[in-house]
Design a protein around this motif. Structure first.
Motif, PDB file in Angstrom:
ATOM      1  N   HIS A 238      47.189  42.910  48.433  1.00 49.76           N
ATOM      2  CA  HIS A 238      46.371  41.952  49.167  1.00 49.76           C
ATOM      3  C   HIS A 238      46.378  40.626  48.412  1.00 49.76           C
ATOM      4  N   GLY A 239      46.280  39.544  49.138  1.00 50.18           N
ATOM      5  CA  GLY A 239      46.286  38.230  48.505  1.00 50.18           C
ATOM      6  C   GLY A 239      44.968  37.908  47.815  1.00 50.18           C
ATOM      7  N   ARG A 240      45.077  37.353  46.608  1.00 52.93           N
ATOM      8  CA  ARG A 240      43.872  36.909  45.881  1.00 52.93           C
ATOM      9  C   ARG A 240      43.414  35.532  46.341  1.00 52.93           C
ATOM     10  N   GLN A 241      44.341  34.760  46.877  1.00 56.14           N
ATOM     11  CA  GLN A 241      44.114  33.391  47.327  1.00 56.14           C
ATOM     12  C   GLN A 241      43.467  32.541  46.216  1.00 56.14           C
ATOM     13  N   PRO A 242      44.143  32.422  45.068  1.00 56.74           N
ATOM     14  CA  PRO A 242      43.573  31.658  43.951  1.00 56.74           C
ATOM     15  C   PRO A 242      43.351  30.185  44.275  1.00 56.74           C
ATOM     16  N   ALA A 243      44.087  29.661  45.267  1.00 57.22           N
ATOM     17  CA  ALA A 243      43.905  28.250  45.626  1.00 57.22           C
ATOM     18  C   ALA A 243      42.496  27.989  46.134  1.00 57.22           C
ATOM     19  N   LEU A 244      41.859  29.008  46.690  1.00 61.23           N
ATOM     20  CA  LEU A 244      40.483  28.842  47.188  1.00 61.23           C
ATOM     21  C   LEU A 244      39.490  28.693  46.049  1.00 61.23           C
ATOM     22  N   PHE A 245      39.857  29.219  44.861  1.00 61.56           N
ATOM     23  CA  PHE A 245      38.935  29.120  43.722  1.00 61.56           C
ATOM     24  C   PHE A 245      38.988  27.734  43.075  1.00 61.56           C
ATOM     25  N   MET A 267      39.364  35.890  46.510  1.00 61.75           N
ATOM     26  CA  MET A 267      38.745  34.918  47.411  1.00 61.75           C
ATOM     27  C   MET A 267      39.213  35.169  48.844  1.00 61.75           C
ATOM     28  N   LYS A 268      38.399  34.718  49.800  1.00 62.91           N
ATOM     29  CA  LYS A 268      38.752  34.853  51.212  1.00 62.91           C
ATOM     30  C   LYS A 268      38.089  33.717  51.980  1.00 62.91           C
TER      31      LYS A 268
END
Length: 324
Positions: A238-245, A267-268
């Motif tokens: 699953h994606g962690r989506q670090p760009a959202l942090f 993050m989501k």
């Protein structure tokens, strides 16, 4: 651990220390209360859900503070029970009932800040699920036998219950080590190089282990069973989506969850809401601690916890049988 385990442990420890010097029911009652005391901090509202999560198991679970509090509590109990002659015994009993609480919590994955005021690091072994009947039942049954018999044989039952439950804690750490070794070998065979790896038991047992595999951009979840150690490790990614942090970097609430989770977070994005989840507790897609941070332009001043969907007992049992 759960409240019943902590109450039973406190009662059993106090009965073991005080023996027949005071009525067994009295020792058990006082010990049960003392074993529960540290968790009364859950009734303190710190203003938002993230503070409430990360400030639980802090000063009330610190070994130094509990050690300093034990003589006062022992003196108060000795006076209330009209047994001043046993003040030292009560102090030892109260100290053990108090400090065994955070030490038992230490075996779970949540995080216990037992080193305060020297350090606020949230220590966690993660070898025990928060509720495990195989730990609690031997302790509870042996304590009930002791209270029923009220003799030397009953006291030996109580001691045996403490021994068996403590050995089970030791077994959980051995099983965790075995699971970790097998999982690491499986990851090597699959050419997966994790930045971090978490191995912790699933609900109510120490046979099926959940692993969370962290990489810079994604996280994986897989299950391994002691009863089928050669079964291939099936990882769901699953994606962690670090760009959202990134936009929240330096913001207290986001940084606090990242710190408290030891980096096991993801993050989501849901509309204009940015969610952060502690991946250590729960399982995909429902995590016990998921918080709404708001948006970078309008962050939540007091982030609240998102509701999680817990499976029914029948669903949980079905999953456990499959994973075994």
């Amino acid at each position: 651990m759960d409240s019943l385990s902590q109450l039973t442990l406190g009662a059993a420890v106090t009965v073991a220390v005080m023996g027949k010097r005071v009525p067994l029911w009295q020792a058990a009652l006082v010990g049960g209360v003392a074993g529960t005391l540290p968790d009364l901090d859950v009734f303190i509202d710190h203003g938002d859900a993230i503070r409430n999560m990360t400030l639980h198991r802090t000063e009330s679970h610190a070994l130094i503070f509990l050690t300093l509090f034990a003589p006062l509590l022992g003196w108060l109990v000795a006076g209330a029970t009209r047994s001043r002659a046993y003040w030292r015994g009560w102090t030892l009993a109260m100290w053990l009932a108090l400090i065994t609480h955070p030490l038992l919590d230490l075996t779970t994955v949540y995080g216990t800040q037992l080193g305060l005021p020297l350090t606020d690091f949230p220590y966690a072994i993660g070898s025990m699920y928060i509720i495990d009947p195989l730990y609690t039942l031997p302790l509870l049954i042996a304590l009930l036998v002791a209270l029923w018999r009220r003799d030397a044989v009953g006291l030996r039952w109580n001691q045996a219950g403490l021994l068996v439950s403590t050995l089970y804690l030791g077994w959980s750490m051995v099983a965790q080590s075995i699971a970790t070794q097998h999982i690491e070998q499986a990851l090597t065979q699959q050419s997966v190089q994790p930045e971090q790896l978490l191995v912790t038991p699933t609900a109510f047992n120490t046979l099926v282990w959940r692993t969370v595999i962290m990489t810079p951009d994604r996280y994986g979840e897989a299950y391994w069973s002691l009863l089928s150690p050669e079964r291939p490790l099936q990882i769901s990614w699953h994606g962690r989506q670090p760009a959202l942090f990134a936009p929240f970097k330096g913001q207290w609430h986001a940084e606090r969850v990242a710190w408290f989770s030891h980096g096991f977070y993801a993050m989501k994005q849901q509309g204009d809401r940015t969610l952060i989840s502690d991946l250590r507790m729960g399982e995909e897609p429902d995590y016990t601690f998921t918080f709404n941070l708001g948006s970078p332009q309008s962050p939540e001043v007091a982030p609240q916890r998102e509701p999680s969907m817990r499976p029914s007992l029948s669903q949980a049992w079905h999953k456990l049988r499959e994973r075994l």
